[in-house]
Design a protein around this motif. Structure first.
Motif, short mmCIF file in Angstrom:
data_model
loop_
_atom_site.label_atom_id
_atom_site.label_comp_id
_atom_site.label_asym_id
_atom_site.label_seq_id
_atom_site.Cartn_x
_atom_site.Cartn_y
_atom_site.Cartn_z
N SER A 225 -17.99 29.22 -17.79
CA SER A 225 -18.06 28.22 -18.96
C SER A 225 -18.69 28.78 -20.11
N ASP A 226 -18.34 28.04 -21.09
CA ASP A 226 -18.90 28.49 -22.39
C ASP A 226 -20.45 28.34 -22.65
N ARG A 230 -24.22 33.69 -19.64
CA ARG A 230 -24.56 34.90 -18.62
C ARG A 230 -24.22 34.71 -17.21
N SER A 231 -23.17 33.80 -17.20
CA SER A 231 -22.49 33.60 -15.78
C SER A 231 -23.57 33.49 -14.71
N ASP A 232 -23.78 34.31 -13.70
CA ASP A 232 -24.47 33.91 -12.78
C ASP A 232 -26.12 33.67 -13.08
N SER A 310 -24.74 41.19 -15.78
CA SER A 310 -23.93 41.34 -14.43
C SER A 310 -24.64 40.86 -13.24
N ALA A 311 -25.95 41.18 -13.36
CA ALA A 311 -26.69 41.04 -12.22
C ALA A 311 -26.65 41.52 -10.89
N HIS A 312 -25.98 42.72 -11.07
CA HIS A 312 -25.79 43.53 -9.92
C HIS A 312 -26.79 44.41 -9.49
N ARG A 313 -27.40 44.79 -10.38
CA ARG A 313 -28.70 45.85 -10.27
C ARG A 313 -29.99 45.18 -10.58
N TRP A 314 -30.97 45.23 -9.63
CA TRP A 314 -32.48 44.87 -9.97
C TRP A 314 -33.12 45.92 -11.00
#
Length: 339
Positions: A225-226, A230-232, A310-314
């Protein structure tokens, strides 16, 4: 002069000492009514406690394994919202807009820390796409741990990634979450802007409104959504916001004094919850009591620090400092808090 003469002469009944003592039957009846009024809430509360305790779904306590973190200060809960559609008929699944999916994954992963020393409780969101080592499966997204090995593997993955020992576990699926929201009569939430999910086609209007179970599920799951650029990261922030509003509504005076709403909340919640075998209603109440200050700022809420959207890496350094502070019941520094 008799009593009848007294009433005729002055137009009023005689004094109490002339009329004689009140009938014992009337005094006994008042005492019985008072006793019932006192005992009824106690009986209802005791029965409700037993009903909840016997209705909760339970799993075995997490097993020990080599290298498991030692217990730190305070108490840690692993709170999981799964995408399980178990118990949902096709019509209900369509109403909730949850689609179809095989197996189970985790839409929500949180650590709720309840301290021992009076520092504020902490609620930490773990983005489900975080890339972490999953024991026996290499490095992959953390929500895969639940699909591969259920709560036990997810708990072990979270413990090894954070260094925090998990003491309690609470899990709820799509239908159970929606049922909880409906049981309290919906949850009021104010949205700064319209939220339209391009994946599901669902829309939530801007402004203050009461979200029922269907709309609440749309809100906590939305990331396409707009309004969630930041997505997740935006989604987990919205999840914490909604949980705060839900806990506040569930613990409100209006809910607690309404036996029908209290029963509906307890009944639907218990049937939808999965906990560890040793845990019961008392543990759940202590968690809810600790988390009741989310909306008012009495609980520190954050996401595990990450390196990008992307929240893939801490962010290893900041994440490590966050978990160390939690493990020692220390206040969380502002630079470690991710909104």
């Amino acid at each position: 002069m008799n009593t009848q003469r007294m009433r005729n002469d002055w137009g009023a009944p005689p004094p109490a000492h002339v009329r004689g003592p009140a009938p014992r039957r009337r005094r006994g009846r008042k005492g019985l009514v008072l006793l019932v009024l006192v005992l009824l809430p106690l009986v209802f509360g005791g029965w409700l406690w037993f009903h909840v305790d016997s209705s909760i779904n339970r799993i075995s306590a997490f097993p020990d394994y080599s290298g498991r973190p030692a217990a730190g200060a305070g108490t840690n809960w692993l709170v999981v919202g799964s995408d399980s559609r178990d118990g949902l008929d096709p019509e209900t699944a369509e109403t909730l807009h949850v689609g179809e999916a095989e197996g189970q994954r985790t839409d929500t992963i949180m650590i709720a820390h309840v301290p021992d020393n009076g520092t504020p409780p902490t609620l930490i969101s773990i983005p489900r796409d975080s890339q972490v080592p999953v024991p026996g499966h290499g490095r992959t997204m953390i929500n895969a741990a639940f699909a591969l090995g259920g709560p036990e593997l997810l708990a072990q993955t979270v413990e090894q990634a954070t260094g925090l020992r998990i003491d309690h576990y609470a899990e709820i699926g799509f239908g159970g979450f929606a049922g909880l929201v409906d049981a309290v009569g919906g949850v009021e939430l104010c949205l700064d802007r319209e939220m339209h999910d391009t994946k599901t086609g669902q829309t939530l209007q801007a402004g203050c409104q009461t979200l029922d179970g269907e709309k609440a599920l749309t809100f906590v799951r939305m990331r396409y959504s707009d309004a969630t650029p930041r997505s997740d990261l935006d989604r987990v922030a919205n999840q914490r916001k909604f949980i705060g509003a839900l806990v506040e509504e569930a613990s409100s005076f209006g809910t607690l004094i309404n036996p029908f709403r209290t029963y509906a909340l307890a009944d639907r919640g218990a049937g939808a919850l999965t906990m560890l075998e040793p845990d019961g209603p008392g543990d759940l109440l202590s968690l809810a009591w600790a988390m009741r200050g989310i909306s008012s700022g009495g609980v520190v809420t954050t996401t595990v620090p990450v390196t990008d959207a992307s929240a893939h890496r801490w962010d290893k350094q900041k994440a490590g400092e966050l978990f160390e502070a939690v493990n020692n019941d220390q206040p969380i520094r502002e630079d470690l808090i991710v909104e």
